[in-house]
Design a protein around this motif. Structure first.
Motif, mmCIF file in Angstrom:
data_model
loop_
_atom_site.group_PDB
_atom_site.id
_atom_site.type_symbol
_atom_site.label_atom_id
_atom_site.label_comp_id
_atom_site.label_asym_id
_atom_site.label_seq_id
_atom_site.Cartn_x
_atom_site.Cartn_y
_atom_site.Cartn_z
ATOM 1 N N THR A 8 0.832 -1.201 0.000
ATOM 2 C CA THR A 8 0.000 0.000 0.000
ATOM 3 C C THR A 8 0.871 1.257 0.000
ATOM 4 O O THR A 8 0.569 2.227 -0.700
ATOM 5 N N ILE A 11 2.190 2.206 -3.421
ATOM 6 C CA ILE A 11 1.218 2.878 -4.286
ATOM 7 C C ILE A 11 0.828 4.250 -3.728
ATOM 8 O O ILE A 11 0.829 5.247 -4.432
ATOM 9 N N GLN A 12 0.521 4.288 -2.439
ATOM 10 C CA GLN A 12 -0.133 5.496 -1.893
ATOM 11 C C GLN A 12 0.742 6.342 -0.980
ATOM 12 O O GLN A 12 0.320 7.413 -0.545
ATOM 13 N N GLU A 288 5.999 2.650 -7.382
ATOM 14 C CA GLU A 288 4.607 2.166 -7.336
ATOM 15 C C GLU A 288 4.484 0.671 -7.644
ATOM 16 O O GLU A 288 3.486 0.045 -7.285
ATOM 17 N N THR A 289 5.483 0.112 -8.318
ATOM 18 C CA THR A 289 5.430 -1.329 -8.623
ATOM 19 C C THR A 289 6.579 -2.101 -7.974
ATOM 20 O O THR A 289 6.802 -3.269 -8.304
#
Ligand SMILES: *Cc1c(COP(=O)(O)O)cnc(C)c1O
Length: 427
Positions: A8, A11-12, A288-289
């Motif tokens: 999480t 990504i965030q 993000e990945t």
């Protein structure tokens, strides 16, 4: 907020848009930031207020990405740099100046070995390189009254030595110095050195974090755990007044953020190796990945390592995911979900066969780079470590026949097929 899972955060983490703001991290491509009164601006220069004023010190895009890496590592503050080299230099120089001394694991990245052994020496900083297999007495003997830090890599590039973080954190702390860990190869997805007692973490974000070989960059993360004031006289840069800020004392004014604040407002102000906001945007896309890519890198590398181990053309394979590897047990402790995608090995027939093998690879490319989505290969003795003498090569844990194979996230069967045809061609 409860502690979020790493996936999480990838990504965030970092950019937290408010109402009406862009969902995706914007590139603040601006050197400078506007204020209404002269006094408002003056207070920023005195560190009396926080705010952006000049991108060399801070920039919102860069800070959002630093915040994401900070959260991934579980630190209190982080600073991005324009390269991993700059990150390691600042991490040391922030607490060690002329007359000081550091201890470093000998098996470290070639650039770091040169930085410490050549350039820091020119700045009056002495370095003792120690063998990871050094006895307790040898390690104890390396410490001096002017020793300021202990440095090592979680998984060393390219020799793939796994650091016993807990052990060396305890040793460093028993001598009143922080443990600085370069966590580039493991990334926080596979290891969070602060959980094992490390005090400062550095990264070459150029590698897995960016992950696509687009941008050179670095990062320093502060755990906030080292008690600089307890060793007041050893770290005067943090515990005594800084004349360049009207005599503020970092430990008094910033507490747990003393180290990273000094690195930002003093070293970055004066030395200036900032990343561009554009590069930070690309780094953020990579992050993000990161959790997805690391899992695949490790899965593929395990398959390739097992293939190589079973191949009769291969003299030796070093990958800590292989049972029987010298670092298997340490890897089980510190890297239970996987280590990294980098494998090293040597071929029967030595150097000439190695070169022929590499020249015949088709999917894997010969590049200086390591640790990105595309499979790549390098012969450190001919390339990255070319400046080192044979003696230094051995000291840095790099055998002359060592091939560094960075397994990408293509299909593992294709990678293995490429190795197989190149081995045949090299025979
Ligand atoms: C590549 C690397 C560095 C240097 O980083 P740059 O981004 O190339 O300056 C430092 N440490 C390790 C472990 C690396 O792999």
């Amino acid at each position: 907020m409860t502690k979020r899972k790493l996936d999480t955060i990838c990504i965030q983490g970092g950019w937290q848009p408010k109402k009406g703001e862009p969902r995706v991290l914007p590139i603040y491509q601006s050197t400078t930031f506007k204020y209404d009164t002269s006094d408002e601006m003056g207070r920023l220069f005195d560190l009396e207020d926080t705010g952006y004023f000049y991108t060399r010190l801070q920039n919102p895009t860069n800070d959002a990405v630093a915040a994401k890496i900070c959260e991934l590592e579980g630190g209190v503050g982080a600073m991005l740099t324009s390269s991993g080299q700059a990150a390691n230099f600042y991490a040391i120089f922030n607490i060690c100046e002329a007359g000081g001394h550091i201890i470093s694991f000998a098996p470290v990245y070639g650039g770091t070995f040169n930085l410490f052994g050549v350039t820091l020496k020119k700045l009056g900083i002495d370095v003792t390189f120690i063998d990871p297999d050094a006895t307790d007495e040898e390690i104890e003997a390396a410490f001096r009254p002017n020793t300021k830090a202990f440095f090592a890599e979680t998984i060393s590039n390219p020799s793939l030595v796994v650091l016993d973080i807990e052990k060396f954190a305890n040793i460093a702390h028993s001598h009143g110095v922080p443990l600085i860990v370069d966590n580039t190869f493991a990334t926080p997805i596979n290891c969070r050195p602060f959980e094992w007692g490390a005090d400062i973490v550095t990264h070459s974000t150029t590698k897995y974090m960016d992950g696509h070989a687009t941008s050179v960059g670095g990062c320093i993360v502060d755990s906030g755990n080292f008690d600089w004031d307890k060793y007041h006289d050893k770290f005067p840069g943090l515990t005594e007044p800084d004349d360049s800020y009207h005599g503020i004392v970092y430990t008094e004014k910033f507490g747990k953020l003393a180290y990273i604040t000094k690195a930002t407002v003093q070293l970055m102000r004066d030395l200036g190796s900032i990343p561009s906001p554009q590069n930070c945007f690309l780094l953020n896309l990579g992050l993000e990945t990161l959790h997805l890519r690391m899992a695949r890198h490790c899965e593929n590398a395990q398959k390739v390592a097992e293939y190589l181990e079973a191949n009769e053309d291969v003299a030796w394979v070093n990958y800590c995911g292989l049972k029987g590897n010298k670092y298997y047990d340490l890897a089980q402790k510190y890297l239970p979900n996987g280590s990294c995608g980098v494998i090293s090995f040597g071929l029967k027939g030595g150097r000439d066969v190695s070169i022929k093998f590499m020249d015949n690879l088709k999917l894997a490319a010969i590049v200086t780079h390591v640790a990105d989505a595309r499979t790549s290969v390098l012969h450190p003795a001919s390339h990255t470590h070319r400046q080192l003498t044979d003696e230094q090569l051995v000291e840095a844990g790099v055998q002359p026949d060592l091939i560094r194979f960075s397994v990408g996230i293509e299909n593992a069967e294709d990678i293995i097929a490429d190795i197989e045809q190149a081995l045949k061609a090299a025979r």
